[in-house]
Write a protein that holds these residues in place. Sequence first.
Motif, PDB file in Angstrom:
ATOM      1  N   UNK A 303       0.833  -1.213   0.000  1.00 21.28           N
ATOM      2  CA  UNK A 303       0.000   0.000   0.000  1.00 21.28           C
ATOM      3  C   UNK A 303       0.865   1.259   0.000  1.00 21.28           C
ATOM      4  N   UNK A 304       1.943   1.240   0.778  1.00 23.29           N
ATOM      5  CA  UNK A 304       2.814   2.406   0.830  1.00 23.29           C
ATOM      6  C   UNK A 304       3.536   2.610  -0.497  1.00 23.29           C
ATOM      7  N   UNK A 305       3.973   1.529  -1.139  1.00 27.89           N
ATOM      8  CA  UNK A 305       4.610   1.656  -2.443  1.00 27.89           C
ATOM      9  C   UNK A 305       3.629   2.226  -3.458  1.00 27.89           C
ATOM     10  N   UNK A 306       2.403   1.708  -3.482  1.00 29.32           N
ATOM     11  CA  UNK A 306       1.403   2.221  -4.414  1.00 29.32           C
ATOM     12  C   UNK A 306       1.132   3.706  -4.167  1.00 29.32           C
ATOM     13  N   UNK A 307       1.094   4.114  -2.908  1.00 29.82           N
ATOM     14  CA  UNK A 307       0.862   5.524  -2.591  1.00 29.82           C
ATOM     15  C   UNK A 307       2.014   6.385  -3.100  1.00 29.82           C
ATOM     16  N   UNK A 308       3.255   5.908  -2.913  1.00 30.71           N
ATOM     17  CA  UNK A 308       4.410   6.720  -3.290  1.00 30.71           C
ATOM     18  C   UNK A 308       4.566   6.842  -4.797  1.00 30.71           C
ATOM     19  N   UNK A 309       4.255   5.799  -5.545  1.00 32.82           N
ATOM     20  CA  UNK A 309       4.431   5.863  -6.996  1.00 32.82           C
ATOM     21  C   UNK A 309       3.158   6.304  -7.709  1.00 32.82           C
ATOM     22  N   UNK A 310       2.048   6.364  -6.974  1.00 31.49           N
ATOM     23  CA  UNK A 310       0.787   6.786  -7.577  1.00 31.49           C
ATOM     24  C   UNK A 310       0.228   5.791  -8.570  1.00 31.49           C
ATOM     25  N   UNK A 311       0.460   4.514  -8.343  1.00 25.99           N
ATOM     26  CA  UNK A 311      -0.023   3.489  -9.262  1.00 25.99           C
ATOM     27  C   UNK A 311      -0.128   2.161  -8.521  1.00 25.99           C
ATOM     28  N   UNK A 312      -0.576   1.143  -9.228  1.00 23.29           N
ATOM     29  CA  UNK A 312      -0.740  -0.172  -8.631  1.00 23.29           C
ATOM     30  C   UNK A 312       0.567  -0.961  -8.682  1.00 23.29           C
ATOM     31  N   UNK A 313       0.598  -2.030  -7.883  1.00 25.70           N
ATOM     32  CA  UNK A 313       1.782  -2.881  -7.784  1.00 25.70           C
ATOM     33  C   UNK A 313       1.363  -4.330  -8.036  1.00 25.70           C
ATOM     34  N   UNK A 314       2.092  -5.009  -8.910  1.00 23.03           N
ATOM     35  CA  UNK A 314       1.858  -6.429  -9.171  1.00 23.03           C
ATOM     36  C   UNK A 314       3.078  -7.228  -8.749  1.00 23.03           C
ATOM     37  N   UNK A 315       2.837  -8.409  -8.188  1.00 26.53           N
ATOM     38  CA  UNK A 315       3.912  -9.273  -7.714  1.00 26.53           C
ATOM     39  C   UNK A 315       3.933 -10.551  -8.552  1.00 26.53           C
ATOM     40  N   UNK A 316       5.127 -10.916  -9.050  1.00 27.85           N
ATOM     41  CA  UNK A 316       5.241 -12.100  -9.899  1.00 27.85           C
ATOM     42  C   UNK A 316       6.350 -13.000  -9.395  1.00 27.85           C
TER      43      UNK A 316
END
Length: 333
Positions: A303-316
């Motif tokens: 959630x913090x990463x998404x807030x800082x970059x202003x976008x969603x995060x996907x994990x693979x």
Amino acid sequence: MREWLYEAGIGEARAALIEGGGIVRAEIEADDDGVCAGTIAEGRLDRILVPSRRAVIRLDSGEEALIEPVPKGVSDGGRLLVEIHRAALPEPGRAKLAMARVAAADAVPVAGPSLLDRIMTSGDPVRQLRAHEHDALEAAGWSELLDEAASGEAPFDGGGLRLSLTPAMNLIDVDGWLDPAALAVAGADAAARMILRHGITGSIGIDLPSANSKAGRLAAGEAVDAVLPQPFERTAVNGFGFLQIVRRRARASLPERLQGDPLGAAARALLRRAERTPGAGARTISAAPGVIARIEARPDWQQELARRIGSTVALRPDPRLAISAGHVDAETP
């Protein structure tokens, strides 16, 4: 000019003292470190391990710590106020509990100083970094420092060092191609700089080449004294080239962190890279399954990463990747 670089990252804070363009001291403070040294906290005696000598206390925060010796007049379940003088330490397969002692009679509960608190009072200027700025930490050699901490190996002019972590002592082996007297001095200097750079504390042994003269052994000891700031204690270099150093241990060193929890270290490093990856749109983090699992276990990191970059995060997860081989891709580079 000397200055501290400080970065409030996701999952950890990082600091490095820069001098002459390189890192001379560095430290990481993870968000799951637990109670820090210098904290004064209330708790209760949970269980006695060795009568009169060692017991486990449970702090009101829920964390456990060891206390030595067992305070007189306090029985199982008894309340007490303690001071933390060594934080918990990571070790492969297990972690050492924090160490506590009975607080002074006039003490009151207070949180211990954070990494930022400590460097702000160090006397050197502090520059706080932002992800959109030039990566000053990386320019000073941050990735190389982490590789050194993870491997325990560090080159120097004329030879190399190998650090081995053991439950009893941190051992630094010096090897090289200089003549023994010169290698002993150069190796002692390089080992002292490694100790300072990585925050290595506790009992430390340095295995130097056997010096053939008392003057050579004295010179090797003086090389350590010229680098390490007080307080510390050391022995003389003996005839076999062995030198022991004791430094006060309050928190984990960088090698203890990276070698004790390689998955966590890799996960946090990837979050740092993701925050700094240029481009737009979603960021995809690809890494070994164990590393991805560590990130998945912390929704607050995502959630913090998404807030800082202003976008969603996907994990693979990718089982073909080594722990240190993760990478980050932006949807629109």
